[in-house]
Design an enzyme around this catalytic site. Structure first.
Site, mmCIF file in Angstrom:
data_model
loop_
_atom_site.group_PDB
_atom_site.id
_atom_site.type_symbol
_atom_site.label_atom_id
_atom_site.label_comp_id
_atom_site.label_asym_id
_atom_site.label_seq_id
_atom_site.Cartn_x
_atom_site.Cartn_y
_atom_site.Cartn_z
ATOM 1 N N HIS A 207 7.002 -6.001 2.216
ATOM 2 C CA HIS A 207 5.691 -5.359 2.039
ATOM 3 C C HIS A 207 4.979 -5.037 3.344
ATOM 4 C CE1 HIS A 207 4.026 -9.358 2.895
ATOM 5 N NE2 HIS A 207 2.898 -8.732 3.167
HETATM 6 C C1 UD1 Z 1 -2.322 -7.106 2.824
HETATM 7 C C2 UD1 Z 1 -2.561 -7.737 4.189
HETATM 8 C C3 UD1 Z 1 -1.292 -8.420 4.675
HETATM 9 C C4 UD1 Z 1 -0.762 -9.387 3.651
HETATM 10 C C5 UD1 Z 1 -0.633 -8.708 2.299
HETATM 11 C C6 UD1 Z 1 -0.264 -9.724 1.270
HETATM 12 C C7 UD1 Z 1 -4.171 -6.533 5.629
HETATM 13 C C8 UD1 Z 1 -4.315 -5.670 6.813
HETATM 14 N N1 UD1 Z 1 -2.911 -6.724 5.182
HETATM 15 O O1 UD1 Z 1 -1.356 -6.102 2.991
HETATM 16 O O2 UD1 Z 1 -1.578 -9.119 5.860
HETATM 17 O O3 UD1 Z 1 0.496 -9.847 4.068
HETATM 18 O O4 UD1 Z 1 -1.878 -8.109 1.934
HETATM 19 O O5 UD1 Z 1 0.329 -9.175 0.153
HETATM 20 O O6 UD1 Z 1 -5.145 -7.011 5.119
HETATM 21 N N2 UD1 Z 1 -1.865 -2.007 -3.818
HETATM 22 C C9 UD1 Z 1 -1.843 -1.820 -5.176
HETATM 23 N N3 UD1 Z 1 -2.324 -2.825 -5.964
HETATM 24 C C10 UD1 Z 1 -2.825 -3.977 -5.476
HETATM 25 C C11 UD1 Z 1 -2.846 -4.148 -4.082
HETATM 26 C C12 UD1 Z 1 -2.372 -3.143 -3.260
HETATM 27 O O7 UD1 Z 1 -1.407 -0.792 -5.674
HETATM 28 O O8 UD1 Z 1 -3.239 -4.863 -6.253
HETATM 29 C C13 UD1 Z 1 -1.332 -0.912 -2.959
HETATM 30 C C14 UD1 Z 1 -2.377 0.154 -2.666
HETATM 31 O O9 UD1 Z 1 -1.715 1.389 -2.562
HETATM 32 C C15 UD1 Z 1 -2.855 -0.206 -1.280
HETATM 33 C C16 UD1 Z 1 -1.570 -0.744 -0.660
HETATM 34 O O10 UD1 Z 1 -0.913 -1.428 -1.717
HETATM 35 O O11 UD1 Z 1 -3.380 0.884 -0.578
HETATM 36 C C17 UD1 Z 1 -1.789 -1.663 0.503
HETATM 37 O O12 UD1 Z 1 -2.691 -2.709 0.150
HETATM 38 P P1 UD1 Z 1 -3.543 -3.447 1.286
HETATM 39 O O13 UD1 Z 1 -4.317 -4.545 0.678
HETATM 40 O O14 UD1 Z 1 -4.249 -2.455 2.118
HETATM 41 O O15 UD1 Z 1 -2.422 -4.047 2.252
HETATM 42 P P2 UD1 Z 1 -1.164 -4.959 1.922
HETATM 43 O O16 UD1 Z 1 0.063 -4.244 2.352
HETATM 44 O O17 UD1 Z 1 -1.217 -5.482 0.547
HETATM 45 N N1 UDP Z 2 4.245 -14.229 -4.037
HETATM 46 C C1 UDP Z 2 4.031 -14.266 -5.411
HETATM 47 N N2 UDP Z 2 4.565 -13.259 -6.165
HETATM 48 C C2 UDP Z 2 5.298 -12.243 -5.645
HETATM 49 C C3 UDP Z 2 5.498 -12.223 -4.238
HETATM 50 C C4 UDP Z 2 4.947 -13.222 -3.467
HETATM 51 O O1 UDP Z 2 3.397 -15.181 -5.915
HETATM 52 O O2 UDP Z 2 5.738 -11.368 -6.403
HETATM 53 C C5 UDP Z 2 3.673 -15.298 -3.225
HETATM 54 C C6 UDP Z 2 4.629 -15.959 -2.257
HETATM 55 O O3 UDP Z 2 5.386 -16.960 -2.906
HETATM 56 C C7 UDP Z 2 3.684 -16.524 -1.220
HETATM 57 C C8 UDP Z 2 2.617 -15.465 -1.157
HETATM 58 O O4 UDP Z 2 2.694 -14.732 -2.371
HETATM 59 O O5 UDP Z 2 3.088 -17.721 -1.680
HETATM 60 C C9 UDP Z 2 2.927 -14.588 0.019
HETATM 61 O O6 UDP Z 2 2.235 -13.434 -0.057
HETATM 62 P P1 UDP Z 2 2.679 -12.091 0.661
HETATM 63 O O7 UDP Z 2 4.118 -12.100 0.955
HETATM 64 O O8 UDP Z 2 2.136 -11.013 -0.170
HETATM 65 O O9 UDP Z 2 1.803 -12.151 1.985
HETATM 66 P P2 UDP Z 2 2.005 -12.813 3.422
HETATM 67 O O10 UDP Z 2 2.300 -14.262 3.256
HETATM 68 O O11 UDP Z 2 3.104 -12.068 4.112
HETATM 69 O O12 UDP Z 2 0.707 -12.549 4.093
#
Ligand code: UD1
Ligand code: UDP
Length: 358
Positions: A207
């Site tokens: 991701h």
């Molecule tokens: C964010 C965090 C990242 C973290 C991740 C955990 C920042 C800069 N990044 O990244 O550090 O590792 O969350 O998962 O804050 N989207 C959906 N549905 C949702 C959420 C997101 O469709 O419920 C899609 C949307 O298109 C959105 C994109 O994902 O624009 C990115 O979401 P965003 O929260 O901006 O960043 P993450 O990649 O999730």
């Molecule tokens: N996780 C979850 N469901 C999923 C993918 C990840 O519950 O489908 C959990 C994972 O086990 C961990 C946390 O989400 O506890 C990590 O989140 P993510 O990888 O989105 O973010 P990061 O840790 O890289 O910021």
């Protein structure tokens, strides 16, 4: 004492679940603020339901825009509610845009901030997370570090600054993994529903922006996973961000893609996997908690002790490195020698420290 906890992204729900349980053991009022950053049911609500996190008092509904707009909108919303609530402390987690927005809002209003997961560094300033965590550390009062590496990082940057407290409390994600492990084991439907045999599948997630937003990198990573699939199935609960990017491409995909799952299903997937392949921060440690090797599709990691201990190999988006790492781990037996993350007491350590210093 009144604490405002600001969360918004998936890993923050899991971390907050652990710390909020510890807070509830004390005479503290906790108000939960959800920025709205993650909003799909299986990226947000499922965690509140399963992990029994208190319903947010505020949901700011901010999501899906660019970094500046998202952080700015959150900042505006958080400032407003802080002026109404006037808490004694703001609790923030990790390194997301929600973390940064709360840091700025709190510091401008002179409200003390406690940063959980302080001191982590990738030393890659192109990562939005690196910027968020450095700025948040600088304005926090309590810097709760998960590892000795984090403490050393802060010291090397000249921390602590005036009125800051730095302490290694351990990792709250270990608290969560230990607490929810037995609850998760009561329902193994995720394995049954996807015809997954324990020990006979790999678990992968992708991701991170630097991977998903670079089409060539993404293609190479999918190629590498397709290749590993020839030896053992690869199951990927796919983040919506990556799903959107993959839909735009026309890639050959042999991996098994499923919707993002809740934390309890995720624990079961990790626990019963053969090994873990990921670019997630949290998952690298969870692999270790559940005695699995981890192949990390990044050039660097904040959890360097896992690499130094030979539990984790960094492969970037290099398909050959991925395949070689898989071959290497296939020959090795996982033997845990170290306890890097404190053993499950981080949340209680945090709350006790706050109460002692306040
Ligand atoms: C964010 C965090 C990242 C973290 C991740 C955990 C920042 C800069 N990044 O990244 O550090 O590792 O969350 O998962 O804050 N989207 C959906 N549905 C949702 C959420 C997101 O469709 O419920 C899609 C949307 O298109 C959105 C994109 O994902 O624009 C990115 O979401 P965003 O929260 O901006 O960043 P993450 O990649 O999730
Ligand atoms: N996780 C979850 N469901 C999923 C993918 C990840 O519950 O489908 C959990 C994972 O086990 C961990 C946390 O989400 O506890 C990590 O989140 P993510 O990888 O989105 O973010 P990061 O840790 O890289 O910021």
């Amino acid at each position: 004492m009144k604490i405002v906890t600001v969360i918004g992204a998936r890993p923050q729900f899991i971390k907050a679940a652990a710390v909020s349980r510890a807070i509830a053991n004390h005479d503290i009022e906790e108000i939960i603020v959800h920025t709205g950053q993650h909003y799909d049911k299986n990226m947000s609500d499922i965690f509140f339901d399963e992990l029994k996190i208190k319903k947010p008092t505020y949901n700011l509904g901010v999501s899906g825009t660019g970094h500046g707009e998202m952080t700015g909108d959150m900042l505006k919303g958080i400032e407003k509610l802080l002026l109404e609530e006037r808490p004694d402390l703001i609790l923030i987690f990790g390194d997301t845009n929600s973390t940064l927005a709360a840091s700025i809002a709190g510091s401008k209003l002179h409200i003390p901030i406690a940063h959980v997961e302080a001191g982590l560094r990738s030393f890659n300033m192109n990562m939005p997370e690196e910027v968020n965590r450095i700025l948040s550390d600088r304005v926090s009062k309590f810097l709760f570090c998960p590892t000795e590496t984090a403490i050393n990082n802060l010291n090397a940057e000249g921390f602590p600054f005036k009125n800051q407290f730095i302490v290694n409390v351990g990792d709250v994600m270990e608290d969560a993994a230990l607490f929810y492990k037995s609850i998760a084991a009561e329902n193994l439907d995720i394995l049954k529903n996807n015809q997954l045999e324990s020990g006979n599948f790999n678990l992968a997630t992708i991701h991170r922006a630097e991977n998903t937003d670079n089409p060539e990198k993404l293609r190479l990573m999918v190629d590498g996973l397709n290749e590993i699939c020839k030896q053992k199935r690869v199951v990927v609960p796919l983040h919506p961000r990556t799903k959107k990017k993959l839909q735009e491409k026309n890639l050959k995909i042999d991996i098994t893609i499923i919707e993002p799952v809740g934390y309890l299903d995720m624990i079961n997937l990790i626990h019963h996997s053969y090994l873990v392949i990921t670019d997630s921060g949290g998952l690298q440690k969870e692999a270790f908690f559940f005695n699995k090797f981890c192949i990390t599709m990044r050039e660097e990691t904040e959890w360097v002790e896992l690499v130094n201990g030979n539990y984790n190999i960094l492969v970037g988006s290099d398909k050959n490195k991925m395949i070689n790492a898989y071959a290497l781990f296939s020959k090795r037996e996982f033997r845990k020698k170290e306890n890097y993350y404190g053993g499950g007491k981080a949340s209680e350590n945090i709350v006790e420290y706050i109460l002692k210093q306040s």
